[in-house]
Design a protein around this motif. Sequence first.
Motif, short mmCIF file in Angstrom:
data_model
loop_
_atom_site.label_atom_id
_atom_site.label_comp_id
_atom_site.label_asym_id
_atom_site.label_seq_id
_atom_site.Cartn_x
_atom_site.Cartn_y
_atom_site.Cartn_z
N SER A 77 0.93 -1.15 0.21
CA SER A 77 -0.09 -0.10 -0.03
C SER A 77 1.00 1.17 -0.06
CB SER A 77 -0.96 -0.09 1.08
OG SER A 77 -0.16 0.18 2.14
N ILE A 78 2.09 1.26 0.28
CA ILE A 78 3.12 2.55 0.40
C ILE A 78 3.90 2.33 -0.77
CG2 ILE A 78 4.83 3.60 1.87
CD1 ILE A 78 3.31 2.49 4.31
N TYR A 79 3.80 3.34 -1.83
CA TYR A 79 4.73 3.24 -2.76
C TYR A 79 6.17 3.23 -2.64
CZ TYR A 79 6.90 5.26 -7.10
OH TYR A 79 7.81 5.34 -7.98
N PHE A 80 6.76 3.71 -1.46
CA PHE A 80 8.09 3.85 -1.26
C PHE A 80 8.33 2.42 -1.02
CE2 PHE A 80 6.74 8.13 -0.15
CZ PHE A 80 7.45 8.77 -0.88
N HIS A 81 7.83 1.18 -0.80
CA HIS A 81 8.15 -0.12 -0.68
C HIS A 81 8.31 -0.74 -2.01
CE1 HIS A 81 6.25 -0.06 3.51
NE2 HIS A 81 7.56 0.51 3.40
N LEU A 82 8.26 0.11 -3.08
CA LEU A 82 8.33 -0.61 -4.31
C LEU A 82 9.90 -1.35 -4.72
CD1 LEU A 82 6.97 -1.07 -6.87
CD2 LEU A 82 7.80 1.04 -8.07
N PRO A 83 10.89 -0.85 -4.11
CA PRO A 83 12.19 -1.61 -4.29
C PRO A 83 12.22 -3.15 -3.45
CG PRO A 83 12.65 0.62 -3.77
CD PRO A 83 11.18 0.56 -3.70
N THR A 84 11.43 -2.99 -2.28
CA THR A 84 11.25 -4.23 -1.51
C THR A 84 10.62 -5.06 -2.17
OG1 THR A 84 11.45 -2.91 0.57
CG2 THR A 84 10.52 -5.19 0.71
N LEU A 85 9.44 -4.73 -2.81
CA LEU A 85 8.44 -5.64 -3.81
C LEU A 85 9.48 -6.07 -4.86
CD1 LEU A 85 5.69 -7.02 -4.62
CD2 LEU A 85 5.21 -4.86 -5.94
N GLU A 86 10.10 -5.29 -5.45
CA GLU A 86 11.03 -5.74 -6.60
C GLU A 86 11.85 -6.80 -6.23
OE1 GLU A 86 13.30 -3.92 -10.32
OE2 GLU A 86 12.99 -2.83 -8.73
N GLU A 87 12.50 -6.72 -4.87
CA GLU A 87 13.46 -7.73 -4.51
C GLU A 87 12.72 -9.02 -4.19
OE1 GLU A 87 15.90 -8.26 -0.54
OE2 GLU A 87 16.01 -6.48 -1.21
N THR A 88 11.55 -8.73 -3.46
CA THR A 88 10.67 -10.13 -3.38
C THR A 88 10.22 -10.85 -4.47
OG1 THR A 88 9.93 -8.73 -1.13
CG2 THR A 88 8.67 -10.57 -2.08
N LEU A 89 9.83 -9.90 -5.50
CA LEU A 89 9.45 -10.80 -6.71
C LEU A 89 10.90 -11.40 -7.35
CD1 LEU A 89 7.05 -8.34 -8.39
CD2 LEU A 89 6.54 -10.34 -7.18
N GLN A 90 12.04 -10.72 -7.33
CA GLN A 90 13.23 -11.26 -7.81
C GLN A 90 13.50 -12.68 -7.14
OE1 GLN A 90 15.96 -8.10 -7.54
NE2 GLN A 90 15.58 -7.06 -9.40
N ARG A 91 13.26 -12.75 -5.68
CA ARG A 91 13.47 -14.00 -4.95
C ARG A 91 12.67 -15.03 -5.23
NH1 ARG A 91 15.39 -12.29 0.96
NH2 ARG A 91 15.57 -14.52 1.05
N ILE A 92 11.36 -14.63 -5.41
CA ILE A 92 10.30 -15.57 -5.75
C ILE A 92 10.58 -16.16 -7.15
CG2 ILE A 92 7.85 -15.81 -6.47
CD1 ILE A 92 7.05 -13.65 -4.14
#
Length: 142
Positions: A77-92
């Motif tokens: 829900s917080i846009y500033f967490h986008l790099p964390t989401l990207e890293e999470t998707l990379q690891r998935i």
Amino acid sequence: MILNEFYQEIASGEKNGKRIILSCIEEELHQIGIKMISDVLEMHGWYSYFLGANTPTKDLIGYTKVIKPDLIGISMSIYFHLPTLEETLQRIRKEFSDLPVLVGGQAFQHKGIEVLEQFNDVYYKTDLKSTESFINEFLENG
């Protein structure tokens, strides 16, 4: 409180054998939306494993290895967490190259869809209705 009040009615019913793990990314504390998604999936007969807010990526990966879901759902829900989401998707993707991932949340009202487009089998849904349609299609197409 309302979701908990009706949980027994929502979760009871015939199961379709499909499993989903749902969580928020690390440091994301807004979990109401993805909890509603979890409940809708259970209404559709899914086994829903709701990990909740602030789920460490390593725990999501580890739990996925145990549960072997048909789908993962991630909320942000917080846009500033986008790099964390990207890293999470990379690891998935590193661990589960073909596992579909459903992503949603308020953060994407600003931008960020382009980050999702670099990953195969990652599906962004804007709201509960589009998510429910996606789930129905997912069940029909296997």
